[in-house]
Design a protein around this motif. Sequence first.
Motif, PDB file in Angstrom:
ATOM      1  N   SER A  90      11.006   7.063   6.743  1.00 42.98           N
ATOM      2  CA  SER A  90      10.079   7.785   7.623  1.00 42.98           C
ATOM      3  C   SER A  90       8.667   7.205   7.524  1.00 42.98           C
ATOM      4  O   SER A  90       7.951   7.149   8.527  1.00 42.98           O
ATOM      5  N   GLU A  91       8.267   6.753   6.335  1.00 43.76           N
ATOM      6  CA  GLU A  91       6.952   6.110   6.192  1.00 43.76           C
ATOM      7  C   GLU A  91       6.912   4.793   6.964  1.00 43.76           C
ATOM      8  O   GLU A  91       5.924   4.498   7.641  1.00 43.76           O
ATOM      9  N   ARG A  92       7.983   4.041   6.890  1.00 39.85           N
ATOM     10  CA  ARG A  92       8.050   2.780   7.636  1.00 39.85           C
ATOM     11  C   ARG A  92       7.998   3.050   9.137  1.00 39.85           C
ATOM     12  O   ARG A  92       7.280   2.370   9.872  1.00 39.85           O
TER      13      ARG A  92
ATOM     14  N   LEU B 211       5.077   1.822  11.870  1.00 34.61           N
ATOM     15  CA  LEU B 211       5.362   1.055  13.074  1.00 34.61           C
ATOM     16  C   LEU B 211       4.929   1.800  14.319  1.00 34.61           C
ATOM     17  O   LEU B 211       4.413   1.200  15.268  1.00 34.61           O
ATOM     18  N   LYS B 212       5.095   3.112  14.310  1.00 34.77           N
ATOM     19  CA  LYS B 212       4.637   3.926  15.438  1.00 34.77           C
ATOM     20  C   LYS B 212       3.119   3.842  15.564  1.00 34.77           C
ATOM     21  O   LYS B 212       2.585   3.679  16.660  1.00 34.77           O
TER      22      LYS B 212
ATOM     23  N   PHE C 190       0.823  -1.210   0.000  1.00 33.59           N
ATOM     24  CA  PHE C 190       0.000   0.000   0.000  1.00 33.59           C
ATOM     25  C   PHE C 190       0.857   1.260   0.000  1.00 33.59           C
ATOM     26  O   PHE C 190       0.412   2.323  -0.407  1.00 33.59           O
ATOM     27  N   LEU C 191       2.093   1.140   0.451  1.00 33.24           N
ATOM     28  CA  LEU C 191       2.998   2.292   0.505  1.00 33.24           C
ATOM     29  C   LEU C 191       3.764   2.492  -0.798  1.00 33.24           C
ATOM     30  O   LEU C 191       4.414   3.505  -0.987  1.00 33.24           O
TER      31      LEU C 191
END
Length: 99
Positions: free
Chosen positions: A87-89, A93-94, A28-29
């Motif tokens: 940063s997207e990963r 995860l956050k 999706f990313l």
Amino acid sequence: MARVASARCKKANASSDSACLLTEATPFLKYRPEDPDCRYVSGTALSVAECSDFEEGCQSVDAKDLDHQLAALQNAGKDCSREPTDSERAELLKLLGTK
């Protein structure tokens, strides 16, 4: 997207495994967010996943829609694929509460 990734990893008994979560979310990313056509296809991919995984929103989307959209992008010579940024990963995860 986070919900889909989390549910898929939970089914695989890897609900807190960050590698599983990233693997399930990466499709999706991969769509280029700066391109409106790619964002649209990404939204369709997410809707198809929510329909198949949660049986939600199925009346408004069909898996064939995604196939047609991907074919149209390919026929137009558009490549929406990219690797997600670090940063997207990290943000994913956050959002999922993992480290």
